[in-house]
Design a protein around this motif. Structure first.
Motif, mmCIF file in Angstrom:
data_model
loop_
_atom_site.group_PDB
_atom_site.id
_atom_site.type_symbol
_atom_site.label_atom_id
_atom_site.label_comp_id
_atom_site.label_asym_id
_atom_site.label_seq_id
_atom_site.Cartn_x
_atom_site.Cartn_y
_atom_site.Cartn_z
ATOM 1 N N VAL A 122 0.835 -1.201 0.000
ATOM 2 C CA VAL A 122 0.000 0.000 0.000
ATOM 3 C C VAL A 122 0.870 1.251 0.000
ATOM 4 N N LEU A 123 1.934 1.237 0.804
ATOM 5 C CA LEU A 123 2.825 2.390 0.847
ATOM 6 C C LEU A 123 3.513 2.598 -0.501
ATOM 7 N N ALA A 124 3.972 1.502 -1.133
ATOM 8 C CA ALA A 124 4.636 1.621 -2.434
ATOM 9 C C ALA A 124 3.693 2.202 -3.477
ATOM 10 N N GLU A 125 2.439 1.767 -3.464
ATOM 11 C CA GLU A 125 1.473 2.298 -4.417
ATOM 12 C C GLU A 125 1.186 3.771 -4.160
ATOM 13 N N ALA A 126 1.120 4.136 -2.883
ATOM 14 C CA ALA A 126 0.881 5.538 -2.551
ATOM 15 C C ALA A 126 2.041 6.421 -2.996
ATOM 16 N N LEU A 127 3.266 5.936 -2.802
ATOM 17 C CA LEU A 127 4.441 6.706 -3.230
ATOM 18 C C LEU A 127 4.469 6.877 -4.747
ATOM 19 N N ALA A 128 4.145 5.794 -5.466
ATOM 20 C CA ALA A 128 4.144 5.877 -6.927
ATOM 21 C C ALA A 128 3.088 6.859 -7.419
ATOM 22 N N GLU A 129 1.916 6.841 -6.783
ATOM 23 C CA GLU A 129 0.849 7.748 -7.178
ATOM 24 C C GLU A 129 1.197 9.196 -6.858
ATOM 25 N N ALA A 130 1.859 9.396 -5.713
ATOM 26 C CA ALA A 130 2.150 10.757 -5.270
ATOM 27 C C ALA A 130 3.352 11.379 -5.970
ATOM 28 N N ALA A 131 4.236 10.561 -6.544
ATOM 29 C CA ALA A 131 5.500 11.077 -7.105
ATOM 30 C C ALA A 131 5.304 12.216 -8.095
ATOM 31 N N PRO A 132 4.418 12.102 -9.086
ATOM 32 C CA PRO A 132 4.255 13.230 -10.022
ATOM 33 C C PRO A 132 3.767 14.497 -9.331
ATOM 34 N N ARG A 133 2.895 14.341 -8.356
ATOM 35 C CA ARG A 133 2.387 15.514 -7.635
ATOM 36 C C ARG A 133 3.488 16.146 -6.796
ATOM 37 N N LEU A 354 0.622 11.762 0.295
ATOM 38 C CA LEU A 354 0.380 10.350 0.589
ATOM 39 C C LEU A 354 -0.970 10.175 1.282
ATOM 40 N N ALA A 355 -1.272 11.054 2.237
ATOM 41 C CA ALA A 355 -2.559 10.980 2.939
ATOM 42 C C ALA A 355 -3.711 11.182 1.969
ATOM 43 N N LEU A 356 -3.554 12.090 1.028
ATOM 44 C CA LEU A 356 -4.600 12.335 0.039
ATOM 45 C C LEU A 356 -4.876 11.072 -0.777
ATOM 46 N N HIS A 357 -3.812 10.389 -1.170
ATOM 47 C CA HIS A 357 -3.974 9.146 -1.921
ATOM 48 C C HIS A 357 -4.680 8.078 -1.083
ATOM 49 N N LEU A 358 -4.266 7.924 0.173
ATOM 50 C CA LEU A 358 -4.849 6.888 1.030
ATOM 51 C C LEU A 358 -6.324 7.179 1.319
ATOM 52 N N LEU A 359 -6.667 8.438 1.565
ATOM 53 C CA LEU A 359 -8.073 8.771 1.804
ATOM 54 C C LEU A 359 -8.914 8.490 0.569
ATOM 55 N N GLY A 360 -8.320 8.644 -0.591
ATOM 56 C CA GLY A 360 -9.037 8.328 -1.812
ATOM 57 C C GLY A 360 -9.329 6.845 -1.965
ATOM 58 N N ARG A 361 -8.586 6.007 -1.236
ATOM 59 C CA ARG A 361 -8.789 4.551 -1.277
ATOM 60 C C ARG A 361 -9.457 4.037 0.007
ATOM 61 N N GLU A 362 -10.083 4.938 0.750
ATOM 62 C CA GLU A 362 -10.660 4.581 2.041
ATOM 63 C C GLU A 362 -11.632 3.412 1.947
ATOM 64 N N ALA A 363 -12.488 3.403 0.921
ATOM 65 C CA ALA A 363 -13.494 2.351 0.797
ATOM 66 C C ALA A 363 -12.861 0.983 0.605
ATOM 67 N N GLU A 364 -11.620 0.938 0.134
ATOM 68 C CA GLU A 364 -10.906 -0.319 -0.044
ATOM 69 C C GLU A 364 -10.049 -0.666 1.168
ATOM 70 N N LEU A 365 -9.331 0.325 1.697
ATOM 71 C CA LEU A 365 -8.315 0.055 2.709
ATOM 72 C C LEU A 365 -8.897 -0.139 4.104
ATOM 73 N N VAL A 366 -9.889 0.665 4.498
ATOM 74 C CA VAL A 366 -10.407 0.580 5.861
ATOM 75 C C VAL A 366 -11.107 -0.751 6.129
ATOM 76 N N PRO A 367 -11.981 -1.259 5.239
ATOM 77 C CA PRO A 367 -12.565 -2.581 5.515
ATOM 78 C C PRO A 367 -11.523 -3.678 5.669
ATOM 79 N N ALA A 368 -10.450 -3.616 4.880
ATOM 80 C CA ALA A 368 -9.386 -4.615 5.029
ATOM 81 C C ALA A 368 -8.718 -4.486 6.391
ATOM 82 N N ARG A 369 -8.518 -3.258 6.851
ATOM 83 C CA ARG A 369 -7.928 -3.035 8.177
ATOM 84 C C ARG A 369 -8.837 -3.576 9.267
#
Length: 481
Positions: A122-133, A354-369
């Motif tokens: 999850v962290l690697a995906e967030a970093l990849a998504e955030a890199a251009p920004r 990174l937080a912006l990316h993770l909040l955008g995936r809340e519907a996926e990440l929080v149920p798994a947590r």
């Protein structure tokens, strides 16, 4: 000292029946002392008059008189001529220590910190998504005292989606919920002000109050939760400037404040002119019940202007991501931002992206947590039931930990012995607003893998059986989250 009193009917409801027990006065004194030690009656509270309590309990007045005498002799009460009898603790009961940053030994299982990790994927995906920004932001100064505009908008939309209409101007992004609380204390209170707090409560918040030289006024959170009448009477009698509450899967008990209690507390706070600071750091972690509405949504029309809500990414995602927020009236957010600049020009742009990316995936990440936490909670409760059947707890509907009753005031000694067996854990007094109570309690987080939890319980059972004396009290620094 704030003069608070406990009515005879209210105390009688907390006490076991004394009829048929001999000697009744000794049984009564023991029961009241146990309530003080368990934090169910706060310190410095005036007990009912002898005649009032005798009537409420259906016993003779001499029985209550003898019980109060025994409480005074044992140090659990003191009297002031013409003012009544007040709860106290015996001299020599050590207050809890100040939390200090020290990493546990590498070989120890760390149960002092209730904070889950973040999957590497999850962290690697967030970093990849955030890199251009991130690259786009390097062409700017990078200072955002209010927080990145896009993150403020995302947090505001999240509040609106949860049932509390919010605009970005009501959001200040902070470096975690603790940072948000510090800003609130600095702007809305001053040295000597009273602050209503729960007992038990989050140790680092209590320490922030002490460092700000504020005066905590505690209300108990028992195994049955919050007593709305006690909270209302404390607000009425103490008139605190602030109230700090953790109503969503409360730390350390995991309890959830009922909606009607939230509404009553907010009405009482408005009447007393008290600012309410609601810590929602654990609000996402609803394991057995629907996710709660934000507390401010329960305020009467116009009443939410006295509520400041703080939250963070730490418990739902990762403590290493130092991003939090506060929600308040827009005029206050401007003042918070101005105060923040004096010590912190703005949070990390990288962390906020990174937080912006993770909040955008809340519907996926929080149920798994949540599924992971349920599995770990089940593993912990099964291990405790097998190896430590004398311990008791109520399974919380959410949150990250169990609030365990050991049946005897041995938590501090057990914590010392457990470290020698390779487990770092803190006794219940660390969570007490009033020093010296909750010595029969442990907070045990279920944030580590099941096999680790089972091993930790095995080691704690061995520590409990260890009859060697612990090291001197106070020799071990604390770090609790």
């Amino acid at each position: 000292m704030v003069e608070r009193s406990l009515g005879g009917g209210r105390l009688a409801a907390l006490l076991p029946a004394v009829g048929g027990v001999r000697p009744a006065y000794r049984h009564l004194a023991q029961a009241i002392g146990d309530l003080v030690l368990d934090g169910r009656i706060a310190l410095h509270v005036r007990l009912p008059a002898e005649r009032e309590l005798a009537t409420a309990l259906g016993v003779s007045r001499p029985t209550v008189t003898a019980a109060y005498d025994l409480l005074r002799e044992s140090g659990y009460a003191h009297s002031r001529r013409g003012a009544g009898t007040w709860t106290a603790l015996p001299e020599g009961r050590a207050p809890h220590g100040v939390a200090r940053v020290l990493a546990p030994p590498e070989s120890a299982i760390d149960l002092a910190r209730a904070s889950p990790g973040l999957p590497e994927r999850v962290l690697a995906e967030a970093l990849a998504e955030a890199a251009p920004r991130i690259a786009a932001h390097t062409h700017t100064p990078g200072y955002h005292p209010y927080g990145l505009p896009e993150l403020r908008a995302a947090v505001a939309e999240r509040f609106t989606r949860r049932g509390l209409a919010t605009v970005p101007e009501q959001i200040l992004v902070t470096s975690g919920a603790q940072h948000a609380l510090t800003l609130v204390l600095g702007l809305l209170s001053g040295p000597g002000d009273r602050v209503l707090v729960e007992s038990p409560s989050y140790p680092n918040a209590l320490e922030a109050l002490r460092r700000a030289r504020l005066r905590p006024v505690s209300v108990p959170v028992t195994d049955d939760g919050w007593d709305a009448e006690i909270v209302e009477s404390t607000l009425r009698q103490a008139v605190p400037h602030l109230a700090y509450l953790v109503p969503d899967f409360h730390n350390p008990t995991g309890l959830l404040m009922p909606d009607d209690t939230r509404a009553r507390v907010l009405r009482a706070a408005r009447r007393s002119g008290t600012w309410v600071v609601v810590d929602e750091s654990l609000a996402d972690l609803a394991l057995d019940v629907p996710a709660p509405l934000p507390s401010a949504a329960h305020a009467a029309p116009g009443g939410s202007g006295q509520v400041v809500t703080v939250g963070s990414m730490s418990k739902s995602y990762w403590g290493g991501l130092r991003v939090g927020w506060l929600r308040a009236p827009a005029r206050l957010v401007t003042e918070f931002a101005a105060q923040r600049i004096a010590t912190d020009l703005g949070g990390s742009v990288v962390d906020q992206l990174l937080a912006l990316h993770l909040l955008g995936r809340e519907a996926e990440l929080v149920p798994a947590r949540l599924a992971l936490l349920r599995e770990r909670r089940d593993a912990l409760t099964a291990a405790l039931a097998e190896r430590l059947p004398g311990w008791a707890w109520r399974q919380p509907p959410g949150g990250l930990s169990l609030w365990v009753d050991l049946g005897a005031p041995v938590a501090a000694a057990l914590a010392e012995r457990a470290l020698g067996h390779g487990v770092r854990i803190e006794g219940g007094s660390c969570f007490a607003a009033d020093p010296g109570v909750f010595e029969q309690r442990l907070r045990i987080p279920y944030t580590t893998p099941p096999e680790t939890l089972r091993e930790a319980v095995r080691r704690m059972a061995a520590a409990l059986a260890d009859t060697r004396p612990p090291s001197p009290s106070g020799s071990r620094p604390r770090w609790v989250v």
